[in-house]
Scaffold this active site. Structure first.
Site, PDB file in Angstrom:
ATOM      1  N   ASP A  72       0.774  -1.267   0.023  1.00 26.98           N
ATOM      2  CA  ASP A  72      -0.004  -0.097   0.019  1.00 26.98           C
ATOM      3  C   ASP A  72       0.885   1.210  -0.144  1.00 26.98           C
ATOM      4  OD1 ASP A  72       0.889  -0.694   2.658  1.00 26.98           O
ATOM      5  OD2 ASP A  72      -0.415   0.886   3.530  1.00 26.98           O
ATOM      6  N   GLU A 130      -0.372  -0.975   5.632  1.00 26.38           N
ATOM      7  CA  GLU A 130       0.936  -0.584   6.569  1.00 26.38           C
ATOM      8  C   GLU A 130       1.027   0.713   6.680  1.00 26.38           C
ATOM      9  OE1 GLU A 130       4.977   0.705   7.537  1.00 26.38           O
ATOM     10  OE2 GLU A 130       3.956   1.269   5.693  1.00 26.38           O
TER      11      GLU A 130
END
Length: 358
Positions: A72, A130
Site C-alpha cells: 500500500d 501498513e
C-alpha cells in the site's frame, strides 16, 4: 489490468506496480495480480489472507529468512503514473510508491520468481494497510491467524534505506492532549473559559522539549516529540470549550511501551492525555549470525532506522530484523517521491548474492 511480468527488470516492475494505485484500503487489484503470478510458480507454497500474500520455499534448509514488503501507499497527489527523470546525470523513477516501498517490493517479486533453490528457505510476505493504524496492518492480522508463518531465523523489510542496512527502528506513539473550557458568546468572553487559550502551556512544553539521542547496541537513535494536529472551536462567535492537540512521540527501541507512555504523561502532567496508538520499536538485531553474514555480503555500514517499520513485529516474536531497500527515506510520502534506478539494481544484486551464496 495486465498480468505482472516477473521476468522484467526490477526497475520495469517498479514502474508497473507503481502505476497500479494501491492506497491503503484499496490494495486488492495489486494483491490479485501478485497472487496470480506467485501462485503459478511451482517452487513456492502460497497462502493468502485478505490482501496479504505469503509465498514460501520448502527446500528443507537449515535456516529460514523472512523477506517482507507492504504493497500500500499513502494517498496519490498527482504523482501517478510514474515517469522517468534524470538528476545530475542519474536516472530516477518518479512517482507515488517508488520509494515507499514498491521499489523494494519489485525486487522481492523478481527474486521470488527466480530463486528456485536459495541457500536458505525464504518466506516472502507482501502485505496491506501498513500506512495506517497498526490494528489494520496485514501483518497484525496474519500474526493472529497464522503465527507459524513468521517463524524465521532472520527477517528483512524492504523499507527505503538508500540501499544501506538500517537496524531496528524507533517506536511510535500518538496521543491526544485535551484542554477544556466553558462555552459562551464571544461578545461576552469573560463569562466562558477559552479551551484553545488553555492549550498554550501544552505548545510551550513541546517548543521547549529537547529530544534525546540514544545509543542502542552500537547505533544511535534520535527521538522526537511533536504536535502534528490541533483542533478546537465551535463557531466564529462562540468561545470554545474543547481543544485537542495530537502529539507524535518517536522513541528509541530501548524504551518499552509502558516507559514511552509514562514519558508522555510526565511531559504533559496536569493535562488530560489519551494514548490512541502505540507501537514499540525494535532493537538492531545485528548480533545474529545471519544478520552479520548479510551485512558483510551486501557491504553495508549499518545505520539506525528513525521511523517505525514492521521490523518491530518480527523483533517482538524473537526474530532479528533489519531494513534494506532502495530509495531515500526522506522522500517517503513526499510529492516528489523518486528512486534511483541504480539503487533498485544494487539492492537486487545484494539480495541475490546473499541468498544464493554467489
Amino acid at each position: 489490468m495486465p498480468a505482472l511480468d516477473l521476468t522484467a527488470t526490477s526497475a520495469d516492475l517498479t514502474r508497473t506496480i507503481c502505476d497500479i494505485p494501491s492506497v491503503s484500503g484499496d490494495e486488492t487489484t495489486l494483491a490479485d495480480l501478485i497472487f496470480a503470478e506467485v501462485s503459478a510458480l511451482p517452487h513456492l507454497e502460497v497462502y493468502r489472507d485478505g490482501d496479504t500474500i505469503v509465498a514460501r520455499t520448502t527446500q528443507g534448509r537449515a535456516q529460514r529468512v523472512a523477506i517482507a514488503g507492504h504493497i500500500d501507499t499513502v494517498p496519490i497527489n498527482g504523482n501517478v503514473p510514474t515517469r522517468d527523470v534524470e538528476m545530475d546525470g542519474e536516472p530516477f523513477i518518479w512517482g507515488r510508491g517508488t520509494v515507499d516501498m514498491k521499489g523494494g517490493v519489485a525486487v522481492q517479486l523478481k527474486l521470488a520468481a527466480e530463486l528456485v533453490a536459495p541457500r536458505v528457505d525464504i518466506t516472502w510476505m507482501w502485505y496491506d494497510h501498513e500506512e495506517v493504524d497498526a490494528d489494520l496492518n496485514g501483518l497484525t492480522r496474519l500474526a493472529r491467524t497464522r503465527p507459524d508463518l513468521f517463524r524465521a531465523d532472520f527477517a528483512i523489510l524492504g523499507e527505503p534505506s538508500n540501499g544501506e542496512v538500517e537496524g531496528g527502528c524507533n517506536g511510535n506513539l500518538r496521543a491526544i492532549v485535551r484542554t477544556r473550557g466553558v462555552r459562551s458568546h464571544s461578545a461576552r468572553a469573560w463569562i466562558g473559559q477559552n479551551a484553545i487559550h488553555s492549550a498554550a502551556p501544552v505548545l510551550a512544553r513541546l517548543a521547549e522539549y529537547r529530544p534525546r539521542d540514544v545509543p542502542v547496541e552500537g547505533l544511535v537513535y534520535r527521538e522526537g516529540l511533536n504536535a502534528v494536529r490541533i483542533s478546537g472551536g465551535v463557531a466564529g462567535n462562540v468561545i470554545p470549550d474543547l481543544c485537542e492537540i495530537e502529539v507524535n512521540y518517536r522513541f528509541a527501541p530501548s524504551r518499552d511501551a509502558a516507559e514511552a507512555e509514562q514519558h508522555v504523561r510526565d511531559v504533559f502532567a496536569g493535562f488530560d492525555v489519551e494514548i490512541v496508538d502505540l507501537a514499540v520499536g525494535a532493537r538492531p538485531g545485528l548480533d545474529a549470525p545471519l544478520a552479520q553474514e548479510f551485512v558483510a555480503a551486501v557491504g553495508a555500514e549499518p545505520r539506525p532506522k528513525y521511523g517505525w517499520t514492521d521490523v518491530a513485529r518480527f523483533s517482538a516474536l524473537g526474530v532479528p530484523a533489519v531494513n534494506y531497500g532502495p530509495g531515500d527515506p526522506h522522500l517517503a510520502h513526499h510529492d516528489e517521491e523518486r528512486v534511483p534506478v541504480g539503487q533498485i539494481d544494487a539492492v537486487e544484486r545484494g539480495l541475490r548474492a546473499w541468498l544464493t551464496g554467489s
